[in-house]
Design a protein around this motif. Structure first.
Motif, mmCIF file in Angstrom:
data_model
loop_
_atom_site.group_PDB
_atom_site.id
_atom_site.type_symbol
_atom_site.label_atom_id
_atom_site.label_comp_id
_atom_site.label_asym_id
_atom_site.label_seq_id
_atom_site.Cartn_x
_atom_site.Cartn_y
_atom_site.Cartn_z
ATOM 1 N N ARG A 66 0.843 -1.192 0.000
ATOM 2 C CA ARG A 66 0.000 0.000 0.000
ATOM 3 C C ARG A 66 0.873 1.234 0.000
ATOM 4 N N ARG A 67 0.453 2.224 -0.762
ATOM 5 C CA ARG A 67 1.052 3.551 -0.667
ATOM 6 C C ARG A 67 0.153 4.381 0.230
ATOM 7 N N LEU A 68 0.733 4.977 1.262
ATOM 8 C CA LEU A 68 -0.042 5.671 2.287
ATOM 9 C C LEU A 68 0.098 7.184 2.140
ATOM 10 N N SER A 69 -0.994 7.888 2.355
ATOM 11 C CA SER A 69 -0.948 9.347 2.380
ATOM 12 C C SER A 69 -0.738 9.827 3.809
ATOM 13 N N GLY A 70 -0.304 11.078 3.955
ATOM 14 C CA GLY A 70 -0.146 11.658 5.277
ATOM 15 C C GLY A 70 -1.466 11.707 6.028
ATOM 16 N N ALA A 71 -2.560 11.955 5.301
ATOM 17 C CA ALA A 71 -3.868 12.006 5.947
ATOM 18 C C ALA A 71 -4.245 10.641 6.521
ATOM 19 N N GLU A 72 -3.946 9.558 5.777
ATOM 20 C CA GLU A 72 -4.235 8.210 6.291
ATOM 21 C C GLU A 72 -3.437 7.927 7.559
ATOM 22 N N LEU A 73 -2.181 8.301 7.551
ATOM 23 C CA LEU A 73 -1.346 8.067 8.724
ATOM 24 C C LEU A 73 -1.818 8.901 9.905
#
Length: 732
Positions: free
Chosen positions: A406-413
């Protein structure tokens, strides 16, 4: 301001710290903070203001000078965050406030703060991004923690209204029993009398074993537990006993507590006679500091080496310090300096395999403030200082076939605290330079992407990539003329140092960090993650992947096996890591291939002279690793006379130094692109030392272990003869 006085009184009764957050516009916050401190019993001499100069009638420190407060204590520290809210600055300064003290944070209104852009945001907006592309996740999270944690009061600067009231009464701190030295202690009793807790006395006692050569001691703790002070007391006792003590740390300032305690002890025992280093007024011992890269060579042959904040230094450098007769490592478990767990994962096996008798101790009880300090609890959460990888058993079944990418966004983290802690904890555990600024960077920097492999929902591997390049023609020209460009290492180096005007045009991802969970290393997960990153880069129409790191033979081989090739080897060592950096590329598009091909060829043309000129002292294994991973074929542009000289050098009829270019070009060709490997380990080392680095016969002979220079020369002749046979063909 009665509120501040009551908050200060609470802090003093419990010997804990409290945090006062003053929100509003900058000048209003400063006026309210000045009034608040005037209402307390904290004097100007006990207060430090960190922010724009001239705002407070007390010690004023610019943000970029915050390092000089490390190891010191203040009753109050005011941090002005209006112009710049930098996580590292918070991490450094939180430990400066002593028990009973106040931390005062000046900030914009909390509801507005996440969306306001400041100087730190501008540092995250690397070209070609503008500051409005920077995210707000880190400060949103910071504001949430300020609202949630006890011990924190938020007040409006204009109205005086209390927005958050986290005041509470903690029980008074019980006095610590006076530590007593062990009955068989050889250190002076004054060393133990200076200890504040039984933990600290136990650490000093453990460090006493350094009196015997062949010992190593590891001292771990959270910040504020007195480990550096314990090391300073032990160092002072050793120097008083006549030992030459060498101290190294990431900076001289970060070893300040160690030197302060050592100086105090030496004064007690009989005075200090040297102000630059510390030397007892009698005897031959001394305590001196060296930068890490210099300390690795053990200058002056010290009897004992102390490595303060060892987790913040690279493993390769720590390994070199094991050559000292005795060595102590102090390390922070949870702190901006580096993580003790990372130190354990990366270095403990090497330490255990050394010839040293290893002992260890840990300090749990705080010295600077009472246990359960609420500001420490808040800082761990806000800056993720105690983030840790997933438990081993949660990922130990991971294989390249079982994991999910998965590539994660800052918002997801930012929305998933558990996920964030696993990602950031893995980066901290695996890399010696991960700090709170990196937390903000992975959450909000517009050029950074986060890539993970998951095993059953838990992070097994993570990579951070930075988008680089895509410069306008104007920016490319400015960089070529000497302007530095932040956050774009690959195009910056290729343009400014290697003089390629076109290097900033292609767009790529540079792998900034890559880490695999300790429980599943050597299973191919790192390579699997790079395959996913490569596929994502191609899907985004990028031109290349890049990486730069302190080169070691093992690491160079790993990156080469994953498709990367060397295009540059730095001619100087990094001051902090003590290593030479290598730059490698993996081309993904025709534009990337063109960039890679011309710099691979340029590397092979310039490297022989650069190595002889600036890298003649480098580790031959490092030179070999960097050159062997270049994906180009060096030209053998020897004249007929040079071929004849090389052939005659092999038989002893010609002298190497008469026309060294021919033999050196042959050696470099074999180093980069061997058609076969006919040489043993000693011959391979001699090929690099004499044939490529141009070391003297005396030095090369001694380093490789030949019994005479004549024997060394005969072996070199055999090497050149074999190279003439391999590459010379009919012409030779």
């Amino acid at each position: 301001m009665e509120l501040a006085a009551r908050l200060r009184a609470q802090a003093r009764r419990s010997d804990q710290r409290r945090l006062l957050v003053v929100t509003g516009e900058a000048e209003s916050c400063r006026e309210r903070a000045r009034a608040a401190l005037d209402a307390t019993d904290v004097g100007p001499g006990e207060t430090t203001y960190v922010g724009p100069a001239g705002e407070f009638h007390c010690e004023s420190v610019a943000r970029h000078e915050a390092d000089r407060l490390l190891g010191q204590s203040r009753e109050a520290v005011v941090i002005d965050c209006h112009e710049r809210c930098e996580p590292n600055t918070l991490g450094k300064l939180l430990g400066v406030v002593s028990g009973g003290g106040l931390l005062v944070l000046l900030a914009p209104p909390l509801a507005e703060w996440p969306d306001r852009r400041d100087g730190f945001d501008r540092s995250l907006a690397v070209p070609p991004f503008e500051v409005d592309a920077v995210g707000s996740t880190f400060r949103t999270r910071l504001v949430e923690t300020l609202r949630e944690h006890r011990g924190i009061v938020v007040v409006d600067a204009d109205t005086g209204e209390i927005e958050v009231d986290g005041r509470f009464e903690a029980p008074p701190r019980l006095p610590d029993p006076t530590p007593t030295p062990p009955d068989d202690s050889q250190f002076p009793r004054a060393a133990f009398a200076a200890c504040r807790t039984a933990d600290q006395a136990a650490a000093v006692s453990a460090l006493e074993s350094l009196r015997e050569p062949g010992t190593a001691v590891v001292v771990e703790s959270n910040r504020g537990r007195g480990k550096s002070s314990a090391a300073g007391l032990a160092a002072g006792a050793l120097a008083h006993d006549g030992t030459d003590v060498l101290v190294t740390a990431p900076t001289r300032q970060s070893a300040g507590a160690l030197f302060d305690r050592a100086e105090e002890l030496l004064d007690t025992l009989g005075g200090v006679s040297d102000a630059a280093d510390l030397s007892p007024s009698t005897g031959s011992g001394r305590i001196r500091y060296e930068r890490p890269a210099a300390a690795a060579d053990l200058p002056g042959s010290p009897g004992v080496v102390f490595v303060d904040e060892a987790a913040a230094l690279p493993v390769r450098l720590l390994e070199s310090l094991l050559e000292a007769p005795s060595v102590a490592f102090t390390t922070t478990i949870h702190g901006y300096e580096g993580a003790g767990r990372g130190f354990s994962i990366r270095f403990r096996d090497r330490l255990a395999d050394s010839d040293h008798d290893v002992s260890e101790c840990s300090l749990a009880k705080p010295i600077r403030y009472a246990p359960a300090d609420p500001i420490e609890v808040w800082s761990f959460r806000a800056l993720a200082l105690d983030a840790a990888p997933a438990a081993d058993q949660l990922v130990d079944a991971a294989t390249p076939e079982s994991v999910r990418y998965r590539r994660l966004s800052g918002a997801e983290l930012g929305a998933d605290e558990h996920l964030l802690r696993e990602v950031f904890g893995l980066l901290v555990a695996a890399h010696y330079r991960t700090d709170p600024n990196d937390l903000a960077r992975l959450l909000d920097a517009p050029n950074v992407s986060v890539h993970c492999l998951f095993e059953d929902g838990h992070v097994a591997a993570v990579a951070l990539c930075a988008r680089e390049g895509g410069f306008s023609a104007e920016l490319r020209e400015r960089v070529h003329d000497g302007e530095r460009v932040r956050g774009n290492l690959v195009p910056d180096v290729l343009t400014s140092q290697l003089r390629d005007r076109r290097a900033g045009e292609p767009v790529g991802w540079r792998v900034m960090r890559i880490a695999t969970h300790e429980a599943v290393r050597s299973r191919g997960l790192g390579s699997a993650l790079l395959d996913h990153v490569r596929a994502a880069a191609r899907a985004a129409d990028l031109d290349y992947l890049g990486v730069s790191y302190g080169v070691t033979p093992g690491l160079a081989g790993v990156w080469a096996d994953n498709g990367f090739g060397t295009v540059h080897l730095s001619t100087t060592r990094n001051d902090r890591s003590g290593e030479h950096s290598v730059l490698m590329l993996d081309p993904l598009s025709p534009a990337g291939e063109a960039l890679f091909d011309r710099h691979s060829e340029w590397f092979c043309r310039r490297a022989p002279a650069a190595i002889r000129e600036s890298l003649s002292d480098a580790d031959p294994a490092v030179v070999r690793a960097a050159c062997r991973t270049a994906r180009a074929t060096p030209a053998l542009d020897l004249s007929d006379a040079e071929w004849r000289h090389a052939a005659d050098t092999a038989t002893g009829r010609a002298i190497f130094e008469t026309a060294p270019r021919g033999p050196q070009r042959l050696c470099f060709r074999h180093l980069v692109d061997p058609t076969e490997e006919p040489f043993d380990a000693d011959q391979r080392e001699l090929l690099v030392r004499k044939g490529v680095q141009g070391q003297s016969w005396e030095r090369a002979s001694e380093a490789v272990g030949f019994h005479s220079e004549a024997s060394c020369k005969r072996t070199m002749g055999e090497i050149i003869g074999r190279l003439v046979d391999l590459y010379g063909e009919d012409r030779a």
